[in-house]
Design a protein around this motif. Structure first.
Motif, mmCIF file in Angstrom:
data_model
loop_
_atom_site.group_PDB
_atom_site.id
_atom_site.type_symbol
_atom_site.label_atom_id
_atom_site.label_comp_id
_atom_site.label_asym_id
_atom_site.label_seq_id
_atom_site.Cartn_x
_atom_site.Cartn_y
_atom_site.Cartn_z
ATOM 1 N N THR A 361 -25.242 9.444 -9.759
ATOM 2 C CA THR A 361 -25.425 8.715 -9.975
ATOM 3 C C THR A 361 -26.247 7.206 -9.370
ATOM 4 O O THR A 361 -27.685 7.056 -10.031
ATOM 5 C CB THR A 361 -24.548 7.440 -10.700
ATOM 6 O OG1 THR A 361 -23.547 8.128 -11.685
ATOM 7 C CG2 THR A 361 -24.811 6.219 -12.008
ATOM 8 N N LEU A 362 -25.857 7.120 -8.743
ATOM 9 C CA LEU A 362 -26.490 6.093 -6.789
ATOM 10 C C LEU A 362 -28.315 6.718 -7.193
ATOM 11 O O LEU A 362 -29.532 5.822 -7.194
ATOM 12 C CB LEU A 362 -25.823 6.130 -5.850
ATOM 13 C CG LEU A 362 -26.665 4.954 -4.980
ATOM 14 C CD1 LEU A 362 -26.493 3.754 -5.562
ATOM 15 C CD2 LEU A 362 -26.346 5.191 -3.692
ATOM 16 N N THR A 363 -28.276 7.985 -6.919
ATOM 17 C CA THR A 363 -28.848 8.770 -7.130
ATOM 18 C C THR A 363 -30.318 8.446 -8.145
ATOM 19 O O THR A 363 -31.444 7.861 -8.127
ATOM 20 C CB THR A 363 -29.394 10.241 -6.564
ATOM 21 O OG1 THR A 363 -28.401 10.689 -5.228
ATOM 22 C CG2 THR A 363 -30.650 10.713 -6.254
ATOM 23 N N ALA A 364 -29.983 8.522 -9.207
ATOM 24 C CA ALA A 364 -30.319 8.340 -10.251
ATOM 25 C C ALA A 364 -30.999 7.141 -10.844
ATOM 26 O O ALA A 364 -31.919 6.741 -10.918
ATOM 27 C CB ALA A 364 -30.376 9.209 -11.709
ATOM 28 N N MET A 365 -30.633 6.365 -10.487
ATOM 29 C CA MET A 365 -30.572 4.466 -10.540
ATOM 30 C C MET A 365 -31.574 4.824 -9.324
ATOM 31 O O MET A 365 -32.233 3.475 -10.480
ATOM 32 C CB MET A 365 -28.745 4.163 -10.498
ATOM 33 C CG MET A 365 -29.814 2.536 -10.509
ATOM 34 S SD MET A 365 -27.880 1.480 -10.722
ATOM 35 C CE MET A 365 -27.042 1.744 -8.915
ATOM 36 N N PRO A 372 -29.428 0.555 -14.564
ATOM 37 C CA PRO A 372 -28.582 -0.136 -14.783
ATOM 38 C C PRO A 372 -27.153 -0.031 -15.433
ATOM 39 O O PRO A 372 -26.518 -0.050 -16.105
ATOM 40 C CB PRO A 372 -27.837 -0.899 -13.499
ATOM 41 C CG PRO A 372 -29.535 -1.064 -12.808
ATOM 42 C CD PRO A 372 -30.818 -0.673 -13.541
ATOM 43 N N THR A 373 -28.174 -1.270 -16.322
ATOM 44 C CA THR A 373 -27.715 -1.232 -17.509
ATOM 45 C C THR A 373 -27.220 -0.415 -17.925
ATOM 46 O O THR A 373 -26.005 -0.309 -19.071
ATOM 47 C CB THR A 373 -28.544 -2.099 -18.546
ATOM 48 O OG1 THR A 373 -29.000 -3.590 -18.057
ATOM 49 C CG2 THR A 373 -28.128 -2.709 -19.886
ATOM 50 N N VAL A 388 -24.776 -5.949 -12.770
ATOM 51 C CA VAL A 388 -25.324 -4.703 -13.139
ATOM 52 C C VAL A 388 -26.799 -6.000 -13.298
ATOM 53 O O VAL A 388 -27.246 -4.830 -12.899
ATOM 54 C CB VAL A 388 -25.180 -4.947 -14.930
ATOM 55 C CG1 VAL A 388 -26.416 -4.444 -15.898
ATOM 56 C CG2 VAL A 388 -23.795 -4.225 -15.123
ATOM 57 N N GLN A 389 -26.909 -7.458 -13.563
ATOM 58 C CA GLN A 389 -28.268 -7.488 -13.962
ATOM 59 C C GLN A 389 -28.824 -8.203 -12.301
ATOM 60 O O GLN A 389 -29.906 -7.909 -12.223
ATOM 61 C CB GLN A 389 -27.558 -9.494 -14.168
ATOM 62 C CG GLN A 389 -27.363 -9.110 -15.646
ATOM 63 C CD GLN A 389 -28.506 -8.450 -16.107
ATOM 64 O OE1 GLN A 389 -29.905 -8.348 -16.212
ATOM 65 N NE2 GLN A 389 -28.085 -7.396 -17.071
ATOM 66 N N PHE A 390 -27.813 -8.236 -11.173
ATOM 67 C CA PHE A 390 -28.307 -8.439 -9.599
ATOM 68 C C PHE A 390 -29.132 -6.519 -9.264
ATOM 69 O O PHE A 390 -29.844 -6.888 -8.911
ATOM 70 C CB PHE A 390 -27.069 -8.609 -9.065
ATOM 71 C CG PHE A 390 -27.431 -8.291 -8.007
ATOM 72 C CD1 PHE A 390 -28.443 -8.997 -6.970
ATOM 73 C CD2 PHE A 390 -26.869 -7.253 -6.474
ATOM 74 C CE1 PHE A 390 -28.573 -9.452 -5.307
ATOM 75 C CE2 PHE A 390 -27.251 -7.144 -5.660
ATOM 76 C CZ PHE A 390 -27.789 -8.196 -4.462
ATOM 77 N N LEU A 391 -28.309 -5.442 -9.690
ATOM 78 C CA LEU A 391 -28.976 -4.194 -9.898
ATOM 79 C C LEU A 391 -30.180 -4.028 -10.370
ATOM 80 O O LEU A 391 -31.172 -3.681 -10.154
ATOM 81 C CB LEU A 391 -27.961 -3.448 -10.128
ATOM 82 C CG LEU A 391 -26.574 -2.951 -9.816
ATOM 83 C CD1 LEU A 391 -25.365 -2.213 -10.169
ATOM 84 C CD2 LEU A 391 -27.579 -2.599 -7.774
#
Length: 406
Positions: A361-365, A372-373, A388-391
């Protein structure tokens, strides 16, 4: 023979050019490549052995041997990719296969761990692969990062010719302007392969001998786009369309439309989240979307050190817990500090993590494939709304492009 005795007998070793025939035989068996397949692709008088010989010369190929017999193998290509304008060393995983009588001995898992460890040593902080089984590779830490949109445009819906100052010239596949254009293009597109000699050989390996090329030159005679294609049975097949500006895109479609009297259909693929239908005069065409390539972060600390986060109004900090099904150095709680310029520094440790995430998931993001949302909404990450908003503010909103195959 018992499986315990079999495990004691086999050994891990490099696969070298002297093993080319065995390498070929294992590939053909696992992927069920028949003589008929080779005929269809125009390879009836050529062997995969010769076609894949560069792999054994330039790639890191390892396998399990039962005596002198190669029974399981994988290869890692030395490639580079553009990730948001930064050049990353990438380990391209391919040639993965094990004879069925040696299945369920954990051979491939050990090969992958061996390969990923060597990738880390070579500072290949990310790995790409084309999956034969998405669930299998997800269990190993890879995740989908690109899609392929296949399209069909009937001759009656080809775009009307638009005036452009340049023109298209037909050339051979060896023309140097092709690589010059692609080099510029790859630096404009996040996720793209920076094609070295081996990458070009892999990309064109199975293509028909009838392949031809049209290059668009602007009014200053500068090459700004190209089209790899062939025509067969009244169908115009696009292998690849590359352009570095809108003028070149229009000029290449003018060239395709000029084949109106010769064809009934145009077929091709797009490797980015931009359907063709929107830019056509008559966009009521057939388009199908399918997942294409997968990737996984090999070394999260090195990946983050290279990664260009978006610039911020102030420095930021995120503490998160990461899991990885294979690599212990990617497991645990980490603290990410990102300064206003978008430079990230990752340290092991931290308390009260606000994000739980796994390596696929980190890779896809971080590759921008999924936001992230969205990942929070479907339960792929666990985080509060502020995190989530920070990301969302850290990761650039650009979908990866990858059109290669290996």
């Amino acid at each position: 023979m018992s499986r315990n005795k079999l495990q004691d007998r086999i050994r891990l070793a490099n696969v070298e050019t002297k093993h080319a025939e065995q390498f070929n035989n294992l590939l053909r068996y696992v992927f069920q490549v028949t003589n008929r397949d080779l005929q269809i692709f125009g390879w009836e008088n050529r062997e995969i052995t010769q076609a894949k010989l560069p792999v054994l010369k330039y790639a890191d190929v390892v396998g399990w041997f039962d005596g002198d017999k190669l029974i399981s193998q994988l290869a890692v290509y030395p490639f580079q990719v553009n990730i948001f304008g930064r050049i990353y060393e990438m380990g391209g995983l391919t040639g993965v296969g094990t004879y069925p009588e040696y299945a369920n001995l954990g051979l491939m898992n050990k090969l992958m761990l061996h390969a990923l460890t060597k990738m880390r040593g070579r500072k290949q902080s990310i790995s790409y692969l084309f999956p034969y089984s998405i669930p299998y590779y997800r269990r190993k830490g890879w995740e989908i990062i690109t899609d392929k949109i296949s399209f069909e445009v009937p001759d009656t819906q080809l775009p009307k010719t638009k005036k452009v100052p340049g023109n298209v010239e037909r050339v051979t596949i060896e023309h140097p302007d092709i690589k010059e254009i692609y080099d510029q293009f790859s630096m404009q597109h996040h996720g793209a392969m920076l094609r070295n000699k081996l990458a070009w050989e892999e990309y064109l390996r199975w293509d028909l001998d009838e392949m031809t090329v049209g290059i668009y030159y602007n009014n200053e005679d500068l090459p700004t786009g190209y089209l790899l294609y062939w025509v067969a049975e009244e169908i115009f097949y696009i292998k690849e369309m590359v352009y570095i500006n809108e003028e070149a895109r229009v000029g290449l479609w003018n060239f395709i439309s000029a084949h109106f009297s010769m064809i009934t259909l145009v077929k091709g693929d797009i490797y980015k989240g931009e359907p063709l239908s929107f830019v056509l005069d008559d966009g009521d065409i057939k388009e199908t979307i399918a997942p294409y390539f997968m990737a996984r972060i090999v070394d999260v600390q090195l990946f983050i050190e290279q990664y260009p986060f978006k610039k911020q109004d102030k420095d930021g900090c995120l503490i998160f817990t990461l899991s990885d099904p294979m690599l212990e150095w990617n497991r645990g709680t980490f603290t990410l500090n990102v300064d206003k310029d978008g430079t990230g520094v990752l340290h092991a440790g931290g308390t009260n993590p606000s994000l739980l995430i796994d390596i696929p998931t980190l890779t896809a993001m971080l590759m921008g494939y999924k936001r992230p949302t969205y990942l929070a909404r479907i339960g792929r990450i666990q985080a509060d709304e502020a995190t989530v908003q920070f990301l969302e503010g850290l990761i650039r909103p650009e979908h990866p492009y990858f059109s290669d195959y290996f």
